[in-house]
Write a protein that holds these residues in place. Structure first.
Motif, PDB file in Angstrom:
ATOM      1  N   PRO A 199       0.802  -1.237   0.000  1.00 25.34           N
ATOM      2  CA  PRO A 199       0.000   0.000   0.000  1.00 25.34           C
ATOM      3  C   PRO A 199       0.826   1.275   0.000  1.00 25.34           C
ATOM      4  O   PRO A 199       0.436   2.273  -0.612  1.00 25.34           O
ATOM      5  CB  PRO A 199      -0.828  -0.127   1.283  1.00 25.34           C
ATOM      6  N   GLU A 200       1.986   1.262   0.657  1.00 28.86           N
ATOM      7  CA  GLU A 200       2.789   2.478   0.695  1.00 28.86           C
ATOM      8  C   GLU A 200       3.348   2.834  -0.683  1.00 28.86           C
ATOM      9  O   GLU A 200       3.528   4.012  -1.007  1.00 28.86           O
ATOM     10  CB  GLU A 200       3.936   2.348   1.707  1.00 28.86           C
ATOM     11  N   VAL A 201       3.600   1.815  -1.511  1.00 30.58           N
ATOM     12  CA  VAL A 201       4.056   2.092  -2.877  1.00 30.58           C
ATOM     13  C   VAL A 201       2.908   2.664  -3.700  1.00 30.58           C
ATOM     14  O   VAL A 201       3.083   3.625  -4.466  1.00 30.58           O
ATOM     15  CB  VAL A 201       4.619   0.817  -3.536  1.00 30.58           C
ATOM     16  N   VAL A 202       1.733   2.078  -3.553  1.00 34.49           N
ATOM     17  CA  VAL A 202       0.549   2.575  -4.261  1.00 34.49           C
ATOM     18  C   VAL A 202       0.286   4.025  -3.892  1.00 34.49           C
ATOM     19  O   VAL A 202       0.025   4.879  -4.757  1.00 34.49           O
ATOM     20  CB  VAL A 202      -0.680   1.697  -3.944  1.00 34.49           C
ATOM     21  N   GLN A 203       0.368   4.326  -2.600  1.00 25.65           N
ATOM     22  CA  GLN A 203       0.094   5.686  -2.136  1.00 25.65           C
ATOM     23  C   GLN A 203       1.151   6.670  -2.602  1.00 25.65           C
ATOM     24  O   GLN A 203       0.857   7.831  -2.894  1.00 25.65           O
ATOM     25  CB  GLN A 203       0.009   5.703  -0.598  1.00 25.65           C
ATOM     26  N   LYS A 204       2.386   6.206  -2.709  1.00 29.31           N
ATOM     27  CA  LYS A 204       3.482   7.060  -3.148  1.00 29.31           C
ATOM     28  C   LYS A 204       3.209   7.668  -4.517  1.00 29.31           C
ATOM     29  O   LYS A 204       3.560   8.828  -4.777  1.00 29.31           O
ATOM     30  CB  LYS A 204       4.782   6.250  -3.172  1.00 29.31           C
ATOM     31  N   TYR A 205       2.569   6.878  -5.402  1.00 27.70           N
ATOM     32  CA  TYR A 205       2.339   7.333  -6.771  1.00 27.70           C
ATOM     33  C   TYR A 205       0.881   7.737  -7.018  1.00 27.70           C
ATOM     34  O   TYR A 205       0.497   7.968  -8.164  1.00 27.70           O
ATOM     35  CB  TYR A 205       2.763   6.245  -7.758  1.00 27.70           C
ATOM     36  N   ARG A 206       0.113   7.838  -5.945  1.00 28.30           N
ATOM     37  CA  ARG A 206      -1.306   8.195  -6.086  1.00 28.30           C
ATOM     38  C   ARG A 206      -1.468   9.572  -6.720  1.00 28.30           C
ATOM     39  O   ARG A 206      -2.248   9.746  -7.658  1.00 28.30           O
ATOM     40  CB  ARG A 206      -1.976   8.161  -4.704  1.00 28.30           C
ATOM     41  N   GLU A 207      -0.747  10.568  -6.228  1.00 23.21           N
ATOM     42  CA  GLU A 207      -0.892  11.923  -6.749  1.00 23.21           C
ATOM     43  C   GLU A 207      -0.462  11.998  -8.210  1.00 23.21           C
ATOM     44  O   GLU A 207      -1.088  12.679  -9.022  1.00 23.21           O
ATOM     45  CB  GLU A 207      -0.080  12.898  -5.898  1.00 23.21           C
ATOM     46  N   LEU A 208       0.615  11.278  -8.560  1.00 21.65           N
ATOM     47  CA  LEU A 208       1.070  11.281  -9.950  1.00 21.65           C
ATOM     48  C   LEU A 208      -0.001  10.694 -10.857  1.00 21.65           C
ATOM     49  O   LEU A 208      -0.264  11.230 -11.946  1.00 21.65           O
ATOM     50  CB  LEU A 208       2.368  10.489 -10.078  1.00 21.65           C
ATOM     51  N   GLY A 209      -0.625   9.603 -10.438  1.00 23.24           N
ATOM     52  CA  GLY A 209      -1.694   9.017 -11.239  1.00 23.24           C
ATOM     53  C   GLY A 209      -2.839   9.983 -11.449  1.00 23.24           C
ATOM     54  O   GLY A 209      -3.368  10.125 -12.569  1.00 23.24           O
TER      55      GLY A 209
END
Length: 404
Positions: A199-209
């Motif tokens: 989840p921390e990897v997913v959240q890391k790129y959430r804003e970029l997505g």
């Protein structure tokens, strides 16, 4: 004939085509001497140029790994070995140091790995990232995953902060442009890097997505009646030919990227927009009503496009259309989407596959005749066709497993 029976027939044809295409590239493209892959391959499989294009090397590594990892019949040593050899070639030769000390990927290399040309774009890097991340998943090599994330951070900086690292001079008459290909590819990389990760990897790129999605949506123009390939940085229409150009294949590819993203985050409104504006709209305006098939480029105001190949029918827009319509149908079950898929399917499979020598032709005239008969070149490699067939087979598997 019922839709279910027709889909079963489609799946069988698609499955056979995927096997044939994989076998063609396994047989003809591997460089056993220097590593990596030949991509300039003639109709009969003979190599006609030994230059190796980095984005096609990365695509082939990614495709082999994805097939090996997710489809049991491709879980074969020769596919994994080829992916590893391609990855090793990329890691050794693809990256070149720039004057600013940053890493840039070459566009093409000699057969033995010497850099020939570097482009002022991010696309070689994009497919290097995809290759390294997917290869890390099948080998368990965490260094490759780290390389992929480090390169992605470099791309984010170039795209969102300072593009001077790409070697572009900001000339006074050249207005900054939001080209749809850039946020599309970054969204693709976000989905690649985060798939199945913590989840921390997913959240890391959430804003970029989210940023990528908003950048793509800026290309809906003319009160929602057109998708334009290039807009200004603030989402306004650009003047001249550059501002009027439409690329139906790109829009369709963006469409299924957005459908995937909307499914991942449960965004029903985005799914509706993706299907209506990025799937159905470019198909309706881009389909050649006289000869069939999708035009390569169009001018939104009806002028003759300045791209000399505008009226040709290319392999990859039809591949993207097949994925987009089948994915849209799988999400909505709307029969009109299945009808559009069937129309594209019938054109594609009656024009592009080469029954004599295998693989697909890539370049047809407007009338649907073969214009260029090679199977691989600087822009056509082992990617759009196998990715399309792979994704369609998997979607059809799911549809037919839940046919009620």
């Amino acid at each position: 004939m019922s839709a279910v029976v027709k889909l079963e027939d489609c799946r069988e044809r698609i499955r056979k085509e995927l096997d044939n295409v994989v076998n063609f590239w396994l047989k003809h493209s591997h460089d056993a001497v220097h590593g990596g892959f030949f991509t300039c391959i003639g109709r009969d499989g003979k190599v006609y140029d030994e230059l190796k294009y980095v984005w096609l090397q990365g695509r082939q590594v990614w495709m082999y790994c994805r097939l090996y990892r997710t489809m049991e019949r491709f879980h074969k040593p020769e596919i994994l070995d080829a992916a590893k050899a391609g990855g090793a070639f990329l890691r050794k030769f693809a990256r070149v140091s720039t004057s600013s000390g940053q890493w840039k990927c070459a566009f093409c290399l000699t057969r033995d790995g010497k850099a020939v040309k570097v482009q002022r774009t991010i696309f070689s890097e994009c497919f290097y990232i995809m290759a390294m991340d997917e290869l890390s998943r099948v080998t368990g090599d965490s260094d490759m995953q780290l390389e992929a994330e480090q390169m992605l951070e470099q791309l984010i900086y170039w795209v969102r902060v300072d593009s001077s690292g790409l070697g572009r001079s900001q000339l006074p008459g050249n207005a900054p442009t939001n080209s749809m290909a850039v946020p599309m590819m970054l969204l693709c990389l976000v989905q690649q890097i985060t798939e199945g990760r913590k989840p921390e990897v997913v959240q890391k790129y959430r804003e970029l997505g989210q940023w990528c999605v908003q950048q793509i949506l800026q290309h809906v123009q003319r009160d929602g009646s057109a998708i334009l390939e290039n807009v200004s940085l603030d989402g306004a229409e650009l003047p001249g030919c550059q501002g009027r150009v439409q690329n139906p294949g790109h829009a369709l590819e963006a469409g299924w990227f957005l459908i995937q993203y909307s499914a991942e985050w449960g965004d029903e409104q985005l799914q509706t927009t993706a299907i209506s504006k990025f799937v159905d709209l470019p198909y309706q305006c881009g389909w050649d009503k006289e000869h069939g098939g999708l035009f390569y480029f169009l001018d939104v105001d009806g002028f003759c496009p300045t791209q000399l190949e505008w009226s040709m029918k290319l392999w990859w827009p039809h591949c993207e259309a097949l994925v987009a319509f089948l994915m849209a149908y799988s999400r909505t079950k709307k029969p009109e989407l299945l009808q559009s898929f069937s129309k594209v399917y019938e054109y594609t499979f009656s024009h592009f596959p080469d029954a004599k020598c295998g693989e697909w032709f890539g370049y047809l005239t407007q009338e649907g005749k073969v214009a260029l008969d090679f199977k691989g070149g600087p822009f056509k490699g082992f990617f759009h066709i196998p990715r399309c067939l792979y994704m369609c087979e998997r979607i059809l598997d799911d549809l037919l497993a839940n046919k009620d």
